[in-house]
Scaffold this motif. Structure first.
Motif, mmCIF file in Angstrom:
data_model
loop_
_atom_site.group_PDB
_atom_site.id
_atom_site.type_symbol
_atom_site.label_atom_id
_atom_site.label_comp_id
_atom_site.label_asym_id
_atom_site.label_seq_id
_atom_site.Cartn_x
_atom_site.Cartn_y
_atom_site.Cartn_z
ATOM 1 N N PHE A 23 0.821 -1.195 0.000
ATOM 2 C CA PHE A 23 0.000 0.000 0.000
ATOM 3 C C PHE A 23 0.848 1.236 0.000
ATOM 4 N N LEU A 24 0.208 2.317 -0.379
ATOM 5 C CA LEU A 24 0.819 3.645 -0.326
ATOM 6 C C LEU A 24 0.188 4.353 0.849
ATOM 7 N N GLY A 128 -5.526 -2.653 9.032
ATOM 8 C CA GLY A 128 -5.024 -1.355 8.609
ATOM 9 C C GLY A 128 -4.753 -1.324 7.123
ATOM 10 N N TYR A 129 -4.875 -0.149 6.532
ATOM 11 C CA TYR A 129 -4.531 0.000 5.121
ATOM 12 C C TYR A 129 -4.281 1.473 4.827
ATOM 13 N N ASN A 130 -3.668 1.738 3.676
ATOM 14 C CA ASN A 130 -3.364 3.107 3.300
ATOM 15 C C ASN A 130 -4.037 3.444 1.985
ATOM 16 N N ASN A 131 -4.673 4.575 1.965
ATOM 17 C CA ASN A 131 -5.352 5.007 0.748
ATOM 18 C C ASN A 131 -5.027 6.472 0.469
ATOM 19 N N VAL A 132 -3.761 6.743 0.186
ATOM 20 C CA VAL A 132 -3.359 8.117 -0.058
ATOM 21 C C VAL A 132 -3.803 8.610 -1.419
ATOM 22 N N HIS A 159 6.180 2.379 10.269
ATOM 23 C CA HIS A 159 6.327 1.647 9.009
ATOM 24 C C HIS A 159 5.517 2.322 7.901
ATOM 25 N N GLU A 160 4.267 2.607 8.205
ATOM 26 C CA GLU A 160 3.391 3.179 7.193
ATOM 27 C C GLU A 160 3.849 4.570 6.778
ATOM 28 N N TRP A 171 9.102 -4.919 -2.862
ATOM 29 C CA TRP A 171 9.979 -5.914 -2.233
ATOM 30 C C TRP A 171 11.192 -5.265 -1.573
ATOM 31 N N LEU A 172 11.556 -4.087 -2.032
ATOM 32 C CA LEU A 172 12.667 -3.350 -1.438
ATOM 33 C C LEU A 172 12.148 -2.376 -0.375
ATOM 34 N N ALA A 173 11.074 -1.651 -0.700
ATOM 35 C CA ALA A 173 10.537 -0.625 0.197
ATOM 36 C C ALA A 173 10.048 -1.213 1.513
ATOM 37 N N GLU A 174 9.434 -2.399 1.469
ATOM 38 C CA GLU A 174 8.912 -3.005 2.690
ATOM 39 C C GLU A 174 10.005 -3.193 3.734
ATOM 40 N N GLY A 175 11.151 -3.670 3.297
ATOM 41 C CA GLY A 175 12.248 -3.886 4.234
ATOM 42 C C GLY A 175 12.832 -2.586 4.747
ATOM 43 N N ILE A 176 12.970 -1.605 3.859
ATOM 44 C CA ILE A 176 13.568 -0.326 4.244
ATOM 45 C C ILE A 176 12.750 0.358 5.331
#
Length: 312
Positions: A23-24, A128-132, A159-160, A171-176
């Motif tokens: 999610f964003l 939870g979720y993001n809806n920007v 995190h969010e 796959w990269l952003a989640e870890g960062i």
């Protein structure tokens, strides 16, 4: 884009989580508490916050009885963005250009948090979720379930918020965005208590056993196979431990700055950036993690214990 978080088991003082999808997110500056009659007993906050390149409006709508959470969330949001700007050298306004460019002017440079007792999406409780960007409805913001982000356990919130800086590739952003709060606290750039740092590290799910279905992160991060479980998210965090150890602090900062502005959609893109920063045998280092093949320099069990992270 959405990232969904299923409601899971939660121990006292920390948040347990199980992630699926991506999610964003969107955040905004906070202000004076006020009742919002539209939502009954809902409390709220709206305040202007000055970051490096200008003001951002932070807004909270709290539909729970935990009204003290508003100030806590505001302080954690402000401190995290300040820490991101300091460590990466990239301002919030600059980092969020891709996120805000499709939104109306009234929504630009605005961070919205919505706290609920239960969070549902399309009839399913997901935590939870993001809806920007409005991809899942007209109401924008980061939607959080109160049981997952109690005061003292800000892992999910941090995190969010980090996705304002790092969104793609997932796959990269989640870890960062999972790793950075820990690193920033370790460097003294982000002020977190021991309990808060513990909530961050517990979110990593280092105890998650490797899945028998274990594709490289850049290949199939969104596997629908239930046997994969949360493994790929745990693997994504561990990758950051590897990159930080191999690059060192200053070169890792350079890597993050590049990742904010450059498309690293596949393993080859990541390799090219890493080679430009610090020439190494990255093919061997990333084999099994990002690139196809058997694990080589780092085994599948690397960074599976907190002592591995504490030694960074």
């Amino acid at each position: 884009m959405i990232r969904k978080r299923l409601v899971g088991k939660r121990s006292v003082g920390c948040c347990g989580r199980f992630l699926i999808g991506v999610f964003l997110l969107s955040i905004s500056s906070i202000g004076n508490a006020q009742n919002l009659s539209k939502y009954g007993a809902t409390s709220g906050m709206e305040r202007s916050v000055r970051f490096r390149d200008g003001d951002t409006v932070f807004t909270i709508r709290n539909e729970t009885t935990a009204h003290s959470w508003n100030q806590y969330a505001f302080e954690k949001t402000r401190d995290l963005i300040d820490a991101y700007e300091s460590y990466t050298g990239v301002s919030f306004q600059r980092a969020t250009v891709p996120i805000y460019k499709t939104l109306p002017e009234s929504e630009k440079n605005r961070i919205r948090l919505v706290l609920k007792e239960s969070v549902y999406l399309n009839g399913t409780r997901i935590g939870g979720y993001n809806n920007v960007s409005g991809g899942t409805g007209k109401e924008l913001g980061i939607f959080l379930e109160s049981g997952l982000v109690p005061i003292g356990s800000p892992a999910l919130l941090l995190h969010e918020l980090g996705h304002y800086y790092f969104t793609e590739p997932i796959w990269l952003a989640e870890g960062i965005v999972s790793f950075l709060p820990f690193l920033l606290a370790k460097k003294g750039i982000l002020k977190l208590t021991k309990q808060e740092i513990s909530s961050v590290s517990e979110e990593w799910q280092l105890s998650e056993r490797p899945s028998k279905i274990d594709p490289p992160l850049a290949e199939n991060f969104h596997s629908d196979d239930p046997r994969v479980g949360a493994w790929l998210y745990s693997k994504s965090v561990r990758l950051q431990g590897i990159l930080y150890r191999e690059l060192g602090n200053e070169n890792y900062r350079k890597f993050l700055k590049t990742a904010i502005s450059q498309d690293l959609s596949d393993g080859n893109g990541l390799l090219a950036v890493l080679r430009s920063i610090q020439p190494k045998n990255w093919e061997s280092i990333l084999k099994g993690w990002v690139l196809p093949g058997k694990y080589s320099t780092y085994s599948i069990h690397s960074f599976s214990k907190m002592k591995d992270w504490d030694s960074l």
